[in-house]
Design a protein around this motif. Structure first.
Motif, PDB file in Angstrom:
ATOM      1  N   GLN A  75      28.480  -6.180  21.064  1.00 51.05           N
ATOM      2  CA  GLN A  75      27.640  -7.273  20.574  1.00 51.05           C
ATOM      3  C   GLN A  75      26.375  -6.732  19.927  1.00 51.05           C
ATOM      4  O   GLN A  75      25.923  -7.241  18.886  1.00 51.05           O
ATOM      5  N   THR A 121      24.452  -6.632  15.637  1.00 51.99           N
ATOM      6  CA  THR A 121      23.129  -7.239  15.425  1.00 51.99           C
ATOM      7  C   THR A 121      22.405  -6.535  14.281  1.00 51.99           C
ATOM      8  O   THR A 121      22.361  -5.299  14.236  1.00 51.99           O
ATOM      9  N   VAL A 171      20.785 -12.791  20.923  1.00 57.85           N
ATOM     10  CA  VAL A 171      22.247 -12.677  20.880  1.00 57.85           C
ATOM     11  C   VAL A 171      22.845 -12.552  22.274  1.00 57.85           C
ATOM     12  O   VAL A 171      23.876 -13.175  22.589  1.00 57.85           O
TER      13      VAL A 171
END
Length: 391
Positions: A88, A92, A240
């Motif tokens: 993840q 970003t 996020v």
């Protein structure tokens, strides 16, 4: 001494003469100030060793940002982080790369019959961006299974045991039932939670800790793209990643938070902090008693000066002169004895204890300030005294 002080002060050093008049009391006062200095120095030394050993492991890995479990207060506690958080993070904006960091403590039963607790740091040796520049060459040799870098300052390890350790001449030992080879060294030293450090590849780490999984590292390290403020990327990652599961901070902020937790919430740090405060109080009490007794013994002489028209500032100057003399002369044996204690404690415990100039200067300034405060309090009785009532 009298001539030197007369030249420096431009007047007769009355405070010095009063102190020197009773040598026994003067020496006892210096011993008291020295004792207070030693107490403060020892507590500051141990507290400083705690601080140094807390932040030292952060120098073993690179990265600009750390992603950790939300319940992780230090580098070694808290839950593991799912590896999916790394992927993840890689998606970003502003993130250049990310890598898992594994940390754990392991018990080493040495051949001499003793044991040492090692803090093991596991990183992928093929990710040099996350390895400090000084360690990139030796870490590159950890691609071979069961090869490690062993802390040459490990508590309990004989001096010189790792001399010459290299890939050509490794230091062989057994750890967690596996034969491992130290092909190089690091120099971190012991702390309050481990006796030394072991640097390994992530794969060797997982072999040593059979219950651990590559899918759950302790932390995720993140580097940012050139020219981007890590603080901006931290905010993006926080937006996020789930805030109830992980926390995100720069490595510098994470180390500072770790240090704050160790010194303000862990019992060890709180105890040593109280020790410093007690040392200061002891110094205040000792100097106050000495100066208060001196004022009482010479109250008639002070009253005579007061009747002649001398003001409170004159008497305060004499007592503060005594306070500064006690502070400076008591500091000298205090710092000398404390330096010897540091050396003995460092040799016995392996803790990073050293008498720095900044610490010595801070204690000297604190000693002078404490003595001046004590002197100011001691003169309060003189300020309220009426010369007519003293004869």
């Amino acid at each position: 001494m009298t001539a030197l002080l007369t030249r420096l002060m431009g007047r007769l050093p009355i405070g010095w003469l009063q102190l020197a008049h009773s040598r026994t009391r003067f020496l006892a006062a210096l011993a008291g100030v020295a004792f207070a200095n030693i107490l403060v120095f020892v507590q500051l030394g141990i507290l400083g060793a705690l601080n140094d050993s807390t932040v030292a492991p952060y120098d073993l890995f690179g990265g600009d940002i750390m992603i950790s479990s939300v319940d992780a207060n230090t580098l070694t506690d808290g839950s593991n982080v799912a590896r999916t958080r790394m992927f993840q993070a890689l998606g970003t904006p502003g993130v250049a790369d990310a890598a898992p960091l594994f940390i754990g403590n392991i018990e080493w039963q040495r051949e001499d019959g003793g044991s040492s607790t090692l803090q093991v740091v596991g990183l992928d040796p093929d990710r040099p961006a996350f390895v400090p520049a000084s360690l990139r060459a030796p870490v590159a040799g950890l691609r071979i299974s069961d090869t490690v870098l062993l802390d040459e300052s490990t508590r309990g390890l004989p001096a010189g045991a790792l001399d010459g350790a290299s890939s050509a001449s490794p230091y062989r030992f057994e750890l967690a039932g596996r034969a491992v080879e130290a092909v190089g060294t690091v120099s971190v030293g012991g702390g309050f939670t481990a006796d030394g450090t072991l640097y390994a590849s992530d794969q060797t780490f997982l072999r040593l800790f059979g219950s651990r999984s590559s899918a759950a590292p302790n932390h995720v390290l993140v580097t940012v793209e050139d020219g981007i403020d890590p603080g901006v990327v931290v905010d993006r990652l926080r937006a996020v990643l789930p805030g109830d599961v992980v926390k995100v901070a720069t490595k510098t902020d994470m180390a500072a938070a770790d240090l704050t937790y160790q010194t303000t919430e862990r019992p060890t740090g709180v105890i040593f902090g109280f020790g410093v405060a007690i040392g200061i109080v002891v110094g205040l009490v000792i100097v106050y008693q000495v100066l208060s007794t001196d004022v009482a013994d010479h109250l008639r002489e002070y009253a005579t000066f007061k009747a002649m028209g001398y003001g409170q500032r004159f008497f305060l100057g004499i007592v503060l002169e005594e306070a500064v003399i006690l502070a400076v002369l008591g500091f000298v044996p205090g710092v000398a004895i404390s330096a010897a204690i540091y050396s003995a404690m460092a040799a016995a415990t392996g803790l990073p204890l050293a008498m720095g100039v900044d610490r010595a200067a801070m204690v000297l300034a604190g000693t002078i300030a404490a003595c001046v405060v004590s002197g100011a309090i001691a003169t309060r009785r003189l300020a309220a005294a009426d010369p007519a009532d003293l004869f």
